[in-house]
Design a protein around this motif. Structure first.
Motif, PDB file in Angstrom:
ATOM      1  N   SER A  36       0.479  -1.507   0.060  1.00  0.00           N
ATOM      2  CA  SER A  36      -0.014   0.140  -0.363  1.00  0.00           C
ATOM      3  C   SER A  36       0.877   0.783   0.156  1.00  0.00           C
ATOM      4  O   SER A  36      -0.034   2.104  -0.749  1.00  0.00           O
ATOM      5  N   GLN A  39       0.943   2.589  -3.342  1.00  0.00           N
ATOM      6  CA  GLN A  39      -0.115   3.173  -4.122  1.00  0.00           C
ATOM      7  C   GLN A  39      -0.494   4.226  -3.351  1.00  0.00           C
ATOM      8  O   GLN A  39      -0.674   4.668  -4.340  1.00  0.00           O
ATOM      9  N   GLU A  40       0.118   4.666  -1.916  1.00  0.00           N
ATOM     10  CA  GLU A  40      -0.499   5.466  -1.874  1.00  0.00           C
ATOM     11  C   GLU A  40       0.223   6.360  -2.178  1.00  0.00           C
ATOM     12  O   GLU A  40       0.054   7.709  -2.908  1.00  0.00           O
ATOM     13  N   SER A  44      -1.642  10.067  -4.251  1.00  0.00           N
ATOM     14  CA  SER A  44      -0.661  11.708  -3.960  1.00  0.00           C
ATOM     15  C   SER A  44      -0.262  12.336  -4.846  1.00  0.00           C
ATOM     16  O   SER A  44      -0.473  13.540  -5.064  1.00  0.00           O
TER      17      SER A  44
END
Length: 157
Positions: A36, A39-40, A44
């Motif tokens: 994650s 992915q984050e 962003s």
């Protein structure tokens, strides 16, 4: 015969201790499996983009190789039989037909390769593309939000 007085009864961990250890183990294993962090970082960058941008690199980006040079994007149902080096070994056991909800990003710096999966419901590199494609870290990208997911497309040269 006289019982020994210096023996202490055996104490077993409480249910709370078992629960705490189970939760800690579950959280640590889940964090490894979901990737994650990258992915984050992608979400962003897409959220804050004012035009084209490069995919995140560096220590805080969440990629398994922080200063990667190239990334190979493998979409569901991709034919991985003709993957170039250095990625060939890392896609051998990749089952692209098992799900269409993930895509795989293989990061490389020289001969060091590391693979993560990214959920297509959040970030999608695979709109209309089915063959694996390699991109340099300085490649420019566009992002557009569709049905809650960022659709990533490389700019054309």
């Amino acid at each position: 015969m006289k019982p020994r007085q210096d023996k202490k009864p055996v104490q077993f961990p409480t249910a709370g201790a078992f629960l705490a250890v189970s939760l800690l183990l579950g959280v640590s294993l889940t964090g490894c499996a979901q990737n994650s962090g990258y992915q984050e970082s992608l979400a962003s960058v897409a959220d804050n983009a004012q035009g084209t941008f490069s995919l995140p690199r560096g220590e805080d980006a969440g990629a398994p190789i922080p200063l990667w040079e190239t990334v190979l994007i493998v979409c569901p149902y991709s034919d991985t039989s003709l993957i170039p080096e250095p990625f060939a070994k890392d896609v051998q056991n990749l089952d692209t037909a098992s799900t269409d909800s993930l895509q795989w990003l293989l990061f490389s710096d020289q001969n060091n390769v590391s693979r993560i999966s990214v959920e297509r419901s959040a970030i999608d590199f695979c709109q209309g593309e089915s063959r694996p494609i390699e991109y340099e870290s300085n490649r420019a990208w566009n992002a557009e939000k569709h049905d809650g997911a960022w659709v990533m497309t490389p700019t054309t040269d």
